[in-house]
Design a protein around this motif. Structure first.
Motif, PDB file in Angstrom:
ATOM      1  N   ALA A  91       0.557  -1.448   0.289  1.00 34.59           N
ATOM      2  CA  ALA A  91       0.141  -0.046  -0.233  1.00 34.59           C
ATOM      3  C   ALA A  91       0.994   1.246   0.383  1.00 34.59           C
ATOM      4  CB  ALA A  91      -1.169   0.280   1.777  1.00 34.59           C
ATOM      5  N   PRO A  92       0.324   2.448  -0.635  1.00 33.58           N
ATOM      6  CA  PRO A  92       1.834   3.031  -0.964  1.00 33.58           C
ATOM      7  C   PRO A  92       0.679   4.107   0.494  1.00 33.58           C
ATOM      8  CG  PRO A  92      -0.606   3.761  -2.155  1.00 33.58           C
ATOM      9  CD  PRO A  92      -0.586   2.057  -1.492  1.00 33.58           C
ATOM     10  N   VAL A  93       1.484   5.751   0.215  1.00 32.68           N
ATOM     11  CA  VAL A  93       0.894   6.598   1.078  1.00 32.68           C
ATOM     12  C   VAL A  93      -0.330   6.892   0.490  1.00 32.68           C
ATOM     13  CG1 VAL A  93       2.882   6.754   2.532  1.00 32.68           C
ATOM     14  CG2 VAL A  93       2.187   8.330   0.117  1.00 32.68           C
ATOM     15  N   ARG A  94      -1.345   7.664   0.801  1.00 35.74           N
ATOM     16  CA  ARG A  94      -2.168   7.696   0.735  1.00 35.74           C
ATOM     17  C   ARG A  94      -3.283   8.964   0.828  1.00 35.74           C
ATOM     18  NH1 ARG A  94      -7.947   3.056  -0.252  1.00 35.74           N
ATOM     19  NH2 ARG A  94      -8.425   5.188   0.570  1.00 35.74           N
ATOM     20  N   ALA A  95      -3.905   9.729   0.134  1.00 34.84           N
ATOM     21  CA  ALA A  95      -5.311  10.916   0.791  1.00 34.84           C
ATOM     22  C   ALA A  95      -6.571  10.281  -0.365  1.00 34.84           C
ATOM     23  CB  ALA A  95      -4.526  12.236   0.576  1.00 34.84           C
ATOM     24  N   CYS A  96      -7.497  10.344   0.305  1.00 33.46           N
ATOM     25  CA  CYS A  96      -8.646   9.970   0.657  1.00 33.46           C
ATOM     26  C   CYS A  96      -9.726  10.990   0.914  1.00 33.46           C
ATOM     27  CB  CYS A  96      -9.297   8.672   0.088  1.00 33.46           C
ATOM     28  SG  CYS A  96     -10.686   8.002  -0.602  1.00 33.46           S
ATOM     29  N   VAL A  97      -9.745  11.534  -0.229  1.00 36.68           N
ATOM     30  CA  VAL A  97     -11.418  12.876  -0.202  1.00 36.68           C
ATOM     31  C   VAL A  97     -12.769  12.968  -0.526  1.00 36.68           C
ATOM     32  CG1 VAL A  97      -9.360  14.382   1.267  1.00 36.68           C
ATOM     33  CG2 VAL A  97     -10.142  14.669  -1.405  1.00 36.68           C
ATOM     34  N   GLU A  98     -13.455  13.666  -0.319  1.00 36.64           N
ATOM     35  CA  GLU A  98     -14.868  13.493  -1.110  1.00 36.64           C
ATOM     36  C   GLU A  98     -14.468  14.828  -1.668  1.00 36.64           C
ATOM     37  OE1 GLU A  98     -18.730  12.910   0.592  1.00 36.64           O
ATOM     38  OE2 GLU A  98     -18.836  15.468   0.288  1.00 36.64           O
ATOM     39  N   ALA A  99     -14.636  14.620  -3.066  1.00 35.23           N
ATOM     40  CA  ALA A  99     -14.645  16.630  -3.549  1.00 35.23           C
ATOM     41  C   ALA A  99     -15.932  16.554  -4.802  1.00 35.23           C
ATOM     42  CB  ALA A  99     -13.169  16.601  -4.673  1.00 35.23           C
ATOM     43  N   LYS A 100     -16.532  17.715  -5.407  1.00 33.53           N
ATOM     44  CA  LYS A 100     -16.895  17.744  -6.542  1.00 33.53           C
ATOM     45  C   LYS A 100     -16.552  17.120  -7.936  1.00 33.53           C
ATOM     46  CE  LYS A 100     -20.251  21.352  -8.984  1.00 33.53           C
ATOM     47  NZ  LYS A 100     -20.368  22.321  -8.219  1.00 33.53           N
ATOM     48  N   LEU A 101     -16.618  16.519  -8.960  1.00 36.60           N
ATOM     49  CA  LEU A 101     -15.604  15.802 -10.309  1.00 36.60           C
ATOM     50  C   LEU A 101     -16.176  17.099 -10.994  1.00 36.60           C
ATOM     51  CD1 LEU A 101     -15.478  12.044  -8.853  1.00 36.60           C
ATOM     52  CD2 LEU A 101     -14.034  14.263  -8.642  1.00 36.60           C
ATOM     53  N   ALA A 102     -15.534  16.939 -12.180  1.00 34.22           N
ATOM     54  CA  ALA A 102     -15.742  17.937 -13.199  1.00 34.22           C
ATOM     55  C   ALA A 102     -16.878  17.342 -14.593  1.00 34.22           C
ATOM     56  CB  ALA A 102     -14.556  17.562 -13.921  1.00 34.22           C
ATOM     57  N   ASP A 103     -17.375  15.987 -13.650  1.00 31.51           N
ATOM     58  CA  ASP A 103     -18.798  15.294 -14.641  1.00 31.51           C
ATOM     59  C   ASP A 103     -19.220  14.953 -13.173  1.00 31.51           C
ATOM     60  OD1 ASP A 103     -20.648  13.640 -15.859  1.00 31.51           O
ATOM     61  OD2 ASP A 103     -19.939  13.467 -17.646  1.00 31.51           O
ATOM     62  N   PRO A 104     -20.182  15.474 -13.004  1.00 36.46           N
ATOM     63  CA  PRO A 104     -21.335  15.032 -11.962  1.00 36.46           C
ATOM     64  C   PRO A 104     -21.435  13.218 -11.760  1.00 36.46           C
ATOM     65  CG  PRO A 104     -22.784  16.358 -12.861  1.00 36.46           C
ATOM     66  CD  PRO A 104     -21.565  16.117 -13.900  1.00 36.46           C
ATOM     67  N   ARG A 105     -21.039  12.805 -13.393  1.00 39.69           N
ATOM     68  CA  ARG A 105     -21.814  11.058 -13.328  1.00 39.69           C
ATOM     69  C   ARG A 105     -20.147  10.602 -12.937  1.00 39.69           C
ATOM     70  NH1 ARG A 105     -22.362   9.984 -19.385  1.00 39.69           N
ATOM     71  NH2 ARG A 105     -20.183  12.211 -19.028  1.00 39.69           N
ATOM     72  N   TYR A 106     -19.061  11.311 -12.829  1.00 40.08           N
ATOM     73  CA  TYR A 106     -17.709  10.468 -12.732  1.00 40.08           C
ATOM     74  C   TYR A 106     -18.189  10.605 -10.964  1.00 40.08           C
ATOM     75  CZ  TYR A 106     -15.207  11.739 -16.795  1.00 40.08           C
ATOM     76  OH  TYR A 106     -15.122  11.962 -18.483  1.00 40.08           O
ATOM     77  N   LEU A 107     -17.773   8.941 -10.426  1.00 37.99           N
ATOM     78  CA  LEU A 107     -17.726   8.557  -9.040  1.00 37.99           C
ATOM     79  C   LEU A 107     -16.459   8.619  -8.117  1.00 37.99           C
ATOM     80  CD1 LEU A 107     -20.554   6.053  -9.061  1.00 37.99           C
ATOM     81  CD2 LEU A 107     -20.918   8.803  -8.847  1.00 37.99           C
ATOM     82  N   VAL A 108     -15.162   8.596  -8.839  1.00 35.35           N
ATOM     83  CA  VAL A 108     -13.937   7.843  -8.188  1.00 35.35           C
ATOM     84  C   VAL A 108     -13.094   9.099  -9.673  1.00 35.35           C
ATOM     85  CG1 VAL A 108     -13.775   6.241  -9.503  1.00 35.35           C
ATOM     86  CG2 VAL A 108     -12.376   6.602  -7.607  1.00 35.35           C
ATOM     87  N   GLU A 109     -12.243   8.939  -9.046  1.00 34.74           N
ATOM     88  CA  GLU A 109     -11.153  10.179  -9.740  1.00 34.74           C
ATOM     89  C   GLU A 109      -9.713   9.585  -8.790  1.00 34.74           C
ATOM     90  OE1 GLU A 109      -8.763  13.521 -11.634  1.00 34.74           O
ATOM     91  OE2 GLU A 109     -10.784  13.692 -10.864  1.00 34.74           O
ATOM     92  N   ILE A 110      -8.645   8.415  -9.072  1.00 38.82           N
ATOM     93  CA  ILE A 110      -7.378   8.977  -8.678  1.00 38.82           C
ATOM     94  C   ILE A 110      -6.228   9.254  -9.628  1.00 38.82           C
ATOM     95  CG2 ILE A 110      -6.685   6.434  -7.860  1.00 38.82           C
ATOM     96  CD1 ILE A 110      -9.070   5.376  -8.526  1.00 38.82           C
ATOM     97  N   MET A 111      -5.312   8.971  -8.773  1.00 34.43           N
ATOM     98  CA  MET A 111      -4.091   9.932  -9.274  1.00 34.43           C
ATOM     99  C   MET A 111      -3.170   8.887  -8.425  1.00 34.43           C
ATOM    100  SD  MET A 111      -3.182  13.559  -9.618  1.00 34.43           S
ATOM    101  CE  MET A 111      -1.638  14.446 -10.414  1.00 34.43           C
ATOM    102  N   VAL A 112      -1.433   8.210  -9.594  1.00 32.11           N
ATOM    103  CA  VAL A 112      -0.713   7.987  -8.151  1.00 32.11           C
ATOM    104  C   VAL A 112       0.670   8.738  -8.606  1.00 32.11           C
ATOM    105  CG1 VAL A 112      -2.699   5.714  -7.808  1.00 32.11           C
ATOM    106  CG2 VAL A 112      -0.346   6.223  -9.886  1.00 32.11           C
ATOM    107  N   VAL A 113       1.721   7.819  -8.559  1.00 31.95           N
ATOM    108  CA  VAL A 113       2.950   8.102  -8.490  1.00 31.95           C
ATOM    109  C   VAL A 113       3.859   6.673  -8.074  1.00 31.95           C
ATOM    110  CG1 VAL A 113       5.113   9.602  -7.437  1.00 31.95           C
ATOM    111  CG2 VAL A 113       3.319  10.693  -7.420  1.00 31.95           C
ATOM    112  N   ALA A 114       4.256   6.525  -9.176  1.00 30.76           N
ATOM    113  CA  ALA A 114       5.150   4.834  -8.813  1.00 30.76           C
ATOM    114  C   ALA A 114       7.137   5.550  -9.101  1.00 30.76           C
ATOM    115  CB  ALA A 114       4.317   4.411  -9.781  1.00 30.76           C
ATOM    116  N   CYS A 115       7.347   4.367  -8.667  1.00 33.65           N
ATOM    117  CA  CYS A 115       8.331   4.843  -9.222  1.00 33.65           C
ATOM    118  C   CYS A 115       8.740   2.825 -10.343  1.00 33.65           C
ATOM    119  CB  CYS A 115       9.504   4.169  -7.767  1.00 33.65           C
ATOM    120  SG  CYS A 115       9.512   2.709  -7.021  1.00 33.65           S
ATOM    121  N   ARG A 116      10.085   3.614 -11.466  1.00 32.87           N
ATOM    122  CA  ARG A 116      10.335   2.644 -11.908  1.00 32.87           C
ATOM    123  C   ARG A 116      11.099   1.389 -11.070  1.00 32.87           C
ATOM    124  NH1 ARG A 116      10.595   2.640 -17.609  1.00 32.87           N
ATOM    125  NH2 ARG A 116      12.874   1.705 -17.504  1.00 32.87           N
TER     126      ARG A 116
END
Length: 116
Positions: A91-116
Motif C-alpha cells: 500500500a502506498p501513502v494515500r489521501a482520500c477525500v470527497e470532492a466535486k468532480l468535473a462531471d457529475p457522473r464520475y464517482l471516483v478519480e485516482i492519481m498515483v506516483v510510482a517508481c520504475r
C-alpha cells in the motif's frame, strides 16, 4: 540531466509523466461514467495499470495515491476494489477525500506516483 517523458500530452495535460525513474499519472476517471462506484473504480485501476505498464512499472511500485470521491459514503466500496488490486504489503501513502468532480457522473478519480 534526465529526460522528461510525457505520455499522450495535449494542451492542458499529459496522461503520465516520467522523470528520474518516477511515473506520475493524471487524475484518472472511468471511461464509462455510467457504472456504480465498484465498476468505476475497477475501470480507473485498469487504466492506471495500462499507464504504469507503458512506463515499465506496475502497482507493486506505488509510492503515493490521491483519491477523490463524489461521495465519501462510497469509500468502503471503493476500498474493497482498491484493496483487492494492491499487492499484499504494497500500500502506498494515500489521501482520500470527497470532492466535486468535473462531471457529475464520475464517482471516483485516482492519481498515483510510482517508481520504475
Amino acid at each position: 540531466m534526465s529526460r522528461i517523458i510525457r505520455t499522450e500530452a495535449n494542451e492542458i495535460l499529459s496522461k503520465a509523466v516520467e522523470y528520474h525513474g518516477f511515473v506520475y499519472t493524471q487524475g484518472v476517471v472511468a471511461a464509462d461514467p455510467t457504472g456504480d462506484i465498484t465498476a468505476q473504480t475497477r475501470d480507473v485501476l485498469a487504466q492506471i495499470d495500462a499507464l504504469l505498464e507503458q512506463h515499465g512499472t506496475d502497482n507493486t511500485r506505488l509510492l503515493q495515491a490521491q483519491i477523490w470521491l463524489k461521495s465519501i459514503d462510497d469509500r468502503g466500496a471503493m476500498n474493497a476494489v482498491w484493496s483487492a488490486w494492491l499487492p499484499e504489503g504494497g500500500a502506498p501513502v494515500r489521501a482520500c477525500v470527497e470532492a466535486k468532480l468535473a462531471d457529475p457522473r464520475y464517482l471516483v478519480e485516482i492519481m498515483v506516483v510510482a517508481c520504475r
